[in-house]
Design a protein around this motif. Structure first.
Motif, short mmCIF file in Angstrom:
data_model
loop_
_atom_site.label_atom_id
_atom_site.label_comp_id
_atom_site.label_asym_id
_atom_site.label_seq_id
_atom_site.Cartn_x
_atom_site.Cartn_y
_atom_site.Cartn_z
N VAL A 17 0.84 -1.20 0.00
CA VAL A 17 0.00 0.00 0.00
C VAL A 17 0.87 1.26 0.00
O VAL A 17 0.62 2.20 -0.75
CB VAL A 17 -0.96 0.01 1.21
CG1 VAL A 17 -1.67 1.35 1.32
CG2 VAL A 17 -1.98 -1.12 1.09
N SER A 18 1.92 1.26 0.80
CA SER A 18 2.80 2.44 0.88
C SER A 18 3.48 2.71 -0.47
O SER A 18 3.65 3.87 -0.87
CB SER A 18 3.86 2.26 1.97
OG SER A 18 4.66 1.11 1.70
N ASP A 19 3.86 1.65 -1.18
CA ASP A 19 4.46 1.80 -2.51
C ASP A 19 3.47 2.44 -3.48
O ASP A 19 3.81 3.33 -4.25
CB ASP A 19 4.90 0.45 -3.08
CG ASP A 19 5.91 -0.27 -2.21
OD1 ASP A 19 6.80 0.40 -1.67
OD2 ASP A 19 5.80 -1.51 -2.08
N VAL A 20 2.24 1.94 -3.43
CA VAL A 20 1.20 2.44 -4.34
C VAL A 20 0.88 3.89 -4.04
O VAL A 20 0.70 4.71 -4.95
CB VAL A 20 -0.06 1.54 -4.27
CG1 VAL A 20 -1.20 2.15 -5.09
CG2 VAL A 20 0.27 0.14 -4.76
N LYS A 27 3.43 10.18 -10.39
CA LYS A 27 2.84 10.59 -11.67
C LYS A 27 3.85 10.73 -12.81
O LYS A 27 3.90 11.76 -13.49
CB LYS A 27 2.06 11.89 -11.50
CG LYS A 27 0.83 11.73 -10.64
CD LYS A 27 -0.14 12.86 -10.84
CE LYS A 27 -1.45 12.55 -10.13
NZ LYS A 27 -2.46 13.56 -10.36
N ASP A 28 4.66 9.70 -13.02
CA ASP A 28 5.57 9.69 -14.17
C ASP A 28 5.37 8.39 -14.94
O ASP A 28 4.46 7.61 -14.65
CB ASP A 28 7.03 9.87 -13.73
CG ASP A 28 7.51 8.79 -12.76
OD1 ASP A 28 6.79 7.76 -12.60
OD2 ASP A 28 8.59 8.95 -12.18
N LEU A 169 -4.65 2.15 -20.97
CA LEU A 169 -4.07 2.91 -19.86
C LEU A 169 -2.58 3.17 -20.09
O LEU A 169 -2.09 4.28 -19.87
CB LEU A 169 -4.26 2.16 -18.54
CG LEU A 169 -5.66 2.14 -17.94
CD1 LEU A 169 -5.71 1.20 -16.75
CD2 LEU A 169 -6.11 3.54 -17.53
N ARG A 170 -1.87 2.15 -20.55
CA ARG A 170 -0.43 2.30 -20.77
C ARG A 170 -0.12 3.35 -21.85
O ARG A 170 0.96 3.94 -21.84
CB ARG A 170 0.19 0.96 -21.18
CG ARG A 170 0.19 -0.10 -20.09
CD ARG A 170 1.02 -1.31 -20.52
NE ARG A 170 0.72 -2.51 -19.76
CZ ARG A 170 1.23 -2.78 -18.56
NH1 ARG A 170 2.05 -1.94 -17.98
NH2 ARG A 170 0.91 -3.92 -17.95
N SER A 171 -1.06 3.56 -22.76
CA SER A 171 -0.82 4.49 -23.87
C SER A 171 -1.21 5.92 -23.54
O SER A 171 -0.96 6.83 -24.33
CB SER A 171 -1.60 4.03 -25.11
OG SER A 171 -2.99 4.24 -24.92
N LYS A 172 -1.81 6.13 -22.36
CA LYS A 172 -2.32 7.46 -22.02
C LYS A 172 -1.56 8.09 -20.86
O LYS A 172 -0.99 7.41 -20.02
CB LYS A 172 -3.81 7.38 -21.68
CG LYS A 172 -4.67 6.93 -22.86
CD LYS A 172 -6.14 6.92 -22.51
CE LYS A 172 -6.98 6.36 -23.66
NZ LYS A 172 -6.86 7.12 -24.89
N ASP A 173 -1.60 9.41 -20.86
CA ASP A 173 -1.02 10.20 -19.77
C ASP A 173 -1.84 9.99 -18.50
O ASP A 173 -3.05 9.78 -18.56
CB ASP A 173 -1.02 11.68 -20.18
CG ASP A 173 -0.32 12.53 -19.16
OD1 ASP A 173 -1.01 13.03 -18.24
OD2 ASP A 173 0.90 12.70 -19.26
N TRP A 179 -7.34 7.43 -16.77
CA TRP A 179 -6.44 7.22 -15.64
C TRP A 179 -6.98 7.88 -14.37
O TRP A 179 -6.86 7.31 -13.27
CB TRP A 179 -5.05 7.78 -15.94
CG TRP A 179 -4.08 6.74 -16.38
CD1 TRP A 179 -3.45 6.65 -17.58
CD2 TRP A 179 -3.62 5.61 -15.61
NE1 TRP A 179 -2.64 5.56 -17.62
CE2 TRP A 179 -2.71 4.90 -16.43
CE3 TRP A 179 -3.90 5.13 -14.34
CZ2 TRP A 179 -2.08 3.73 -15.99
CZ3 TRP A 179 -3.28 3.96 -13.91
CH2 TRP A 179 -2.37 3.29 -14.73
N VAL A 180 -7.56 9.05 -14.50
CA VAL A 180 -8.10 9.75 -13.31
C VAL A 180 -9.10 8.85 -12.59
O VAL A 180 -9.07 8.72 -11.36
CB VAL A 180 -8.76 11.09 -13.72
CG1 VAL A 180 -9.52 11.69 -12.54
CG2 VAL A 180 -7.70 12.07 -14.21
N LYS A 181 -9.96 8.20 -13.37
CA LYS A 181 -10.96 7.30 -12.78
C LYS A 181 -10.31 6.05 -12.18
O LYS A 181 -10.67 5.62 -11.07
CB LYS A 181 -12.00 6.93 -13.82
CG LYS A 181 -12.89 8.10 -14.18
CD LYS A 181 -13.84 7.78 -15.30
CE LYS A 181 -14.75 8.98 -15.59
NZ LYS A 181 -15.61 8.78 -16.75
N ALA A 182 -9.34 5.48 -12.89
CA ALA A 182 -8.65 4.29 -12.37
C ALA A 182 -7.89 4.62 -11.08
O ALA A 182 -7.89 3.83 -10.13
CB ALA A 182 -7.69 3.74 -13.42
N ILE A 183 -7.27 5.78 -11.05
CA ILE A 183 -6.52 6.21 -9.86
C ILE A 183 -7.46 6.41 -8.68
O ILE A 183 -7.11 6.09 -7.53
CB ILE A 183 -5.70 7.47 -10.18
CG1 ILE A 183 -4.48 7.08 -11.04
CG2 ILE A 183 -5.26 8.19 -8.91
CD1 ILE A 183 -3.72 8.25 -11.62
#
Length: 201
Positions: A17-20, A27-28, A169-173, A179-183
Motif C-alpha cells: 500500500v505504501s508503494d502504491v 505521476k511519471d 491505460l499504458r498508452s495514455k497520460d 487514468w483519473v478514474k482508475a486512480i
C-alpha cells in the motif's frame, strides 16, 4: 490506521500500500507502468490466470462464470472511478453498463437479466436462475434460444477486454480521464486496506 503495510500485488513485482501511495503521487512513466501492472494483476492475475491453469479434468464452468461475476463490478469501478457497487442498485447498473459497452463481444446478453439470473444466482446460491445453463467449452458465448452460456469462451473474451483496457491505460497520460478514474479506484483500495474496520485487499 492499520499498522500492517498490506501487499496489493506480487506480480510482476511486489507492491505494498505504501508503494502504491508513492506511485499515485509520483505521476511519471514508471508510476504509470507499475499502476497498470497492479490493475492487470487484480483483474487478470487474480481471477483469469488461475482458471486458465486448472488441471485437465478439474475445470468447472460454474467457477469460470463466478470469476467474471466478481470481476465485472470491479472492472466497472475502475472505468468509472467508483469506490464500490454497494447500494442504490449500483451492481445492476454496473452489469447493464458493461454489457452495453461490450455488446459486440457478448451479443444478445441483457445486463439486467444477467445480473439477476446469472450473477446473483451463482454468487448467492451457487446456481443459475431462469433456466439458464452454464456450459464448458461448447456452444456460443450466449445462446438466447437455449439459454446457455459458454463459460470458457466468456472468460477468454473478458480476458481480452481487460487486457485491452490496460493497454489503453499504458498508452495514455496519467492526467487522462481514463487514468483519473482508475486512480480514484486505486485510492479507494488503499483506503480500505488502511481502515482498521475493513480488512480487504
Amino acid at each position: 490506521m492499520n499498522p500492517e503495510d498490506i501487499i496489493l500485488c506480487n506480480q510482476p513485482r511486489k507492491l505494498k500500500v505504501s508503494d502504491v501511495r508513492k506511485l499515485l503521487l509520483q505521476k511519471d512513466d514508471t508510476a504509470r507502468e507499475y499502476l497498470a501492472d497492479l490493475i492487470l494483476h487484480r483483474l487478470r492475475g487474480r481471477f483469469i490466470t488461475p482458471l486458465e491453469n486448472v488441471f485437465a479434468g478439474f475445470e468447472s464452468g460454474f467457477l469460470m462464470m463466478a470469476a467474471p461475476c466478481l470481476m465485472i463490478e470491479t472492472f466497472q469501478c475502475f472505468k468509472n472511478g467508483e469506490k464500490d457497487t454497494r447500494g442504490k442498485k449500483k451492481g445492476e447498473k454496473a452489469f447493464v453498463s458493461f454489457f452495453q459497452a461490450y455488446s459486440a463481444e457478448f451479443p444478445g446478453i441483457d445486463g439486467l437479466e444477467f445480473y439477476h439470473k446469472i450473477r446473483c444466482g451463482i454468487l448467492h446460491q451457487a446456481q443459475t436462475h431462469g433456466h439458464f445453463r452454464i456450459l464448458l467449452e461448447r456452444g456460443a458465448i450466449f445462446d438466447e434460444q437455449k439459454k446457455t452460456i459458454n463459460a470458457s469462451a466468456f472468460l477468454k473474451k473478458l480476458k481480452t477486454i481487460v487486457e485491452s483496457y490496460v493497454k489503453d491505460l499504458r498508452s495514455k497520460d496519467l492526467n487522462d480521464d481514463l487514468w483519473v478514474k482508475a486512480i480514484n479506484k486505486i485510492g479507494y483500495i488503499c483506503d480500505a486496506c488502511e481502515d482498521p474496520v475493513i480488512t480487504t485487499s
